[in-house]
Motif scaffolding. Sequence first.
Motif, mmCIF file in Angstrom:
data_model
loop_
_atom_site.group_PDB
_atom_site.id
_atom_site.type_symbol
_atom_site.label_atom_id
_atom_site.label_comp_id
_atom_site.label_asym_id
_atom_site.label_seq_id
_atom_site.Cartn_x
_atom_site.Cartn_y
_atom_site.Cartn_z
ATOM 1 N N ASN A 196 24.369 -1.664 -13.089
ATOM 2 C CA ASN A 196 23.258 -2.581 -12.832
ATOM 3 C C ASN A 196 21.899 -2.036 -13.263
ATOM 4 O OD1 ASN A 196 24.946 -4.539 -11.686
ATOM 5 N ND2 ASN A 196 24.900 -3.481 -9.725
ATOM 6 N N ASN A 197 21.722 -0.705 -13.292
ATOM 7 C CA ASN A 197 20.408 -0.163 -13.643
ATOM 8 C C ASN A 197 20.394 0.676 -14.916
ATOM 9 O OD1 ASN A 197 21.466 2.367 -12.926
ATOM 10 N ND2 ASN A 197 20.129 2.656 -11.171
ATOM 11 N N GLU B 169 20.789 0.085 -18.201
ATOM 12 C CA GLU B 169 19.980 -0.375 -19.334
ATOM 13 C C GLU B 169 18.493 -0.147 -19.071
ATOM 14 O OE1 GLU B 169 19.252 -4.271 -22.190
ATOM 15 O OE2 GLU B 169 20.777 -4.362 -20.644
ATOM 16 N N LYS B 170 18.029 -0.556 -17.910
ATOM 17 C CA LYS B 170 16.612 -0.411 -17.576
ATOM 18 C C LYS B 170 16.201 1.053 -17.441
ATOM 19 C CE LYS B 170 13.230 -1.410 -13.999
ATOM 20 N NZ LYS B 170 13.028 -1.818 -12.622
ATOM 21 N N GLU B 171 16.962 1.827 -16.688
ATOM 22 C CA GLU B 171 16.575 3.199 -16.364
ATOM 23 C C GLU B 171 16.839 4.203 -17.486
ATOM 24 O OE1 GLU B 171 15.010 4.412 -13.693
ATOM 25 O OE2 GLU B 171 14.884 2.487 -12.691
ATOM 26 N N ASN C 188 16.408 1.881 -21.867
ATOM 27 C CA ASN C 188 15.051 1.413 -22.149
ATOM 28 C C ASN C 188 13.968 2.386 -21.688
ATOM 29 O OD1 ASN C 188 16.054 -0.946 -23.288
ATOM 30 N ND2 ASN C 188 15.963 -2.074 -21.364
ATOM 31 N N SER C 189 14.349 3.581 -21.341
ATOM 32 C CA SER C 189 13.391 4.565 -20.847
ATOM 33 C C SER C 189 12.510 5.095 -21.973
ATOM 34 C CB SER C 189 14.129 5.737 -20.198
ATOM 35 O OG SER C 189 13.207 6.724 -19.785
ATOM 36 N N SER C 190 11.249 5.303 -21.665
ATOM 37 C CA SER C 190 10.344 5.925 -22.636
ATOM 38 C C SER C 190 10.535 7.441 -22.666
ATOM 39 C CB SER C 190 8.892 5.581 -22.301
ATOM 40 O OG SER C 190 8.558 6.069 -21.017
#
Length: 120
Positions: A9-10, A12-14, A17-19
Amino acid sequence: MEVKIATINNFEKEVLNSSKACAVLFSSEFCHLCENLKPIFKKQADAYRDIKFFTVDTVEEDRLTEIFSSNGVPTIYFFIGGDATEIIYPEDEESGYSEESLQTFFDAYMSGNLRIVKGK
């Protein structure tokens, strides 16, 4: 720095897509090498604050394990800009990872000497 838990659930975001670069430990509580590695991984998280550190429980997160083809544990993937770099395997299957081998890997990242593997 804390080691966070990555889930389907996290992830992709964490991670993707992390900088920041991310180190992700795929492990299982049933694996003695994994359990031995966790304090070493945490120590690296404390030392390398420009890198985000995560663990993935391969039993609970079987879909993530399938996506990233983690065939054995422990396995560490390193992500930069959403792409996986070299996969770090234990240097010795009997004793697992050493603190020195992980430090060498993270030092290589910090000096810009990691090869990025596209397509993961």
